[in-house]
Design a protein around this motif. Structure first.
Motif, PDB file in Angstrom:
ATOM      1  N   ARG A 158       0.869  -1.182   0.000  1.00 17.24           N
ATOM      2  CA  ARG A 158       0.000   0.000   0.000  1.00 17.24           C
ATOM      3  C   ARG A 158       0.903   1.229   0.000  1.00 17.24           C
ATOM      4  NH1 ARG A 158      -2.622  -3.723   3.083  1.00 17.24           N
ATOM      5  NH2 ARG A 158      -4.878  -3.858   2.881  1.00 17.24           N
ATOM      6  N   GLY A 159       0.575   2.151  -0.864  1.00 18.22           N
ATOM      7  CA  GLY A 159       1.347   3.377  -0.921  1.00 18.22           C
ATOM      8  C   GLY A 159       0.454   4.573  -0.696  1.00 18.22           C
ATOM      9  N   LEU A 160       1.050   5.640  -0.219  1.00 19.56           N
ATOM     10  CA  LEU A 160       0.327   6.880   0.001  1.00 19.56           C
ATOM     11  C   LEU A 160       1.142   8.007  -0.617  1.00 19.56           C
ATOM     12  CD1 LEU A 160      -2.269   7.804   1.426  1.00 19.56           C
ATOM     13  CD2 LEU A 160      -0.868   8.324   3.423  1.00 19.56           C
ATOM     14  N   TRP A 161       0.452   8.857  -1.387  1.00 13.98           N
ATOM     15  CA  TRP A 161       1.098  10.015  -1.996  1.00 13.98           C
ATOM     16  C   TRP A 161       0.151  11.189  -1.897  1.00 13.98           C
ATOM     17  CZ3 TRP A 161      -0.786  12.111  -6.725  1.00 13.98           C
ATOM     18  CH2 TRP A 161      -1.784  11.367  -7.344  1.00 13.98           C
ATOM     19  N   MET A 162       0.664  12.385  -2.098  1.00 15.70           N
ATOM     20  CA  MET A 162      -0.134  13.600  -1.930  1.00 15.70           C
ATOM     21  C   MET A 162      -0.588  14.130  -3.290  1.00 15.70           C
ATOM     22  SD  MET A 162      -0.309  13.833   1.285  1.00 15.70           S
ATOM     23  CE  MET A 162      -0.871  15.471   1.690  1.00 15.70           C
ATOM     24  N   TYR A 163      -1.871  13.978  -3.566  1.00 23.82           N
ATOM     25  CA  TYR A 163      -2.452  14.503  -4.796  1.00 23.82           C
ATOM     26  C   TYR A 163      -2.489  16.021  -4.720  1.00 23.82           C
ATOM     27  CZ  TYR A 163      -5.740  15.344  -8.579  1.00 23.82           C
ATOM     28  OH  TYR A 163      -6.326  15.796  -9.733  1.00 23.82           O
ATOM     29  N   ASP A 164      -1.954  16.663  -5.729  1.00 25.05           N
ATOM     30  CA  ASP A 164      -1.902  18.124  -5.794  1.00 25.05           C
ATOM     31  C   ASP A 164      -1.213  18.722  -4.564  1.00 25.05           C
ATOM     32  OD1 ASP A 164      -2.317  20.409  -7.313  1.00 25.05           O
ATOM     33  OD2 ASP A 164      -4.323  20.786  -6.511  1.00 25.05           O
ATOM     34  N   GLY A 165      -0.383  17.900  -3.923  1.00 24.54           N
ATOM     35  CA  GLY A 165       0.361  18.369  -2.759  1.00 24.54           C
ATOM     36  C   GLY A 165      -0.436  18.486  -1.480  1.00 24.54           C
ATOM     37  N   ILE A 166      -1.758  18.167  -1.515  1.00 29.70           N
ATOM     38  CA  ILE A 166      -2.579  18.389  -0.311  1.00 29.70           C
ATOM     39  C   ILE A 166      -3.498  17.230   0.062  1.00 29.70           C
ATOM     40  CG2 ILE A 166      -2.597  20.904  -0.478  1.00 29.70           C
ATOM     41  CD1 ILE A 166      -5.384  20.658  -1.774  1.00 29.70           C
ATOM     42  N   ALA A 167      -3.845  16.372  -0.884  1.00 25.55           N
ATOM     43  CA  ALA A 167      -4.822  15.315  -0.604  1.00 25.55           C
ATOM     44  C   ALA A 167      -4.153  13.944  -0.569  1.00 25.55           C
ATOM     45  CB  ALA A 167      -5.924  15.325  -1.659  1.00 25.55           C
ATOM     46  N   PRO A 168      -4.107  13.292   0.592  1.00 24.56           N
ATOM     47  CA  PRO A 168      -3.526  11.954   0.659  1.00 24.56           C
ATOM     48  C   PRO A 168      -4.306  11.002  -0.256  1.00 24.56           C
ATOM     49  CG  PRO A 168      -3.981  12.809   2.854  1.00 24.56           C
ATOM     50  CD  PRO A 168      -4.621  13.741   1.881  1.00 24.56           C
ATOM     51  N   THR A 169      -3.560  10.281  -1.096  1.00 31.06           N
ATOM     52  CA  THR A 169      -4.171   9.399  -2.078  1.00 31.06           C
ATOM     53  C   THR A 169      -3.468   8.045  -2.046  1.00 31.06           C
ATOM     54  OG1 THR A 169      -4.642  11.327  -3.444  1.00 31.06           O
ATOM     55  CG2 THR A 169      -4.776   9.188  -4.520  1.00 31.06           C
ATOM     56  N   ALA A 170      -4.241   6.968  -2.080  1.00 32.59           N
ATOM     57  CA  ALA A 170      -3.682   5.619  -1.976  1.00 32.59           C
ATOM     58  C   ALA A 170      -3.399   5.017  -3.344  1.00 32.59           C
ATOM     59  CB  ALA A 170      -4.658   4.726  -1.216  1.00 32.59           C
ATOM     60  N   VAL A 171      -2.419   4.117  -3.361  1.00 32.03           N
ATOM     61  CA  VAL A 171      -2.127   3.264  -4.509  1.00 32.03           C
ATOM     62  C   VAL A 171      -1.817   1.881  -3.932  1.00 32.03           C
ATOM     63  CG1 VAL A 171       0.328   3.907  -4.552  1.00 32.03           C
ATOM     64  CG2 VAL A 171      -0.752   2.996  -6.613  1.00 32.03           C
ATOM     65  N   TYR A 172      -2.197   0.852  -4.650  1.00 34.16           N
ATOM     66  CA  TYR A 172      -2.062  -0.515  -4.159  1.00 34.16           C
ATOM     67  C   TYR A 172      -1.347  -1.379  -5.179  1.00 34.16           C
ATOM     68  CZ  TYR A 172      -5.981   1.239  -1.425  1.00 34.16           C
ATOM     69  OH  TYR A 172      -6.786   2.003  -0.627  1.00 34.16           O
TER      70      TYR A 172
END
Length: 93
Positions: free
Chosen positions: A7-21
């Motif tokens: 599971r990965g977590l990154w910041m969409y547009d620098g502000i919204a935590p977004t998951a990737v699997y």
């Protein structure tokens, strides 16, 4: 068998935590779709790794399973593919 193996977590547009699997399957998803649609090439076979699995990237959770990538033979390949389309660093768990 369907198992989330990373599971990965990154910041969409620098502000919204977004998951990737990254999900491991014990079948070749795209081969099975082709077989169900009677759309396989002559002699086409599933492309599983030596352990009988493939790894797929997903950018959303839930059912039914539908990957956002081709199948990869290794977890490292799937993680690299996921990171290549995400604009920024990913924190993997």
């Amino acid at each position: 068998m369907e198992e989330v193996v990373a599971r990965g977590l990154w910041m969409y547009d620098g502000i919204a935590p977004t998951a990737v699997y990254v999900v491991m399957l014990d079948y070749d998803f795209w081969y099975e779709i082709g077989a169900a649609d009677d759309d396989l090439e002559p002699g086409e076979v599933p492309e599983l790794n030596e352990n009988g699995h493939l790894y797929y990237v997903r950018h959303h959770a839930g059912k039914p399973f539908w990957p956002d990538s081709q199948g990869f033979h290794t977890l490292a390949e799937a993680i690299a593919a996921a990171e290549s389309v995400i604009p920024g660093p990913v924190e993997w768990r």
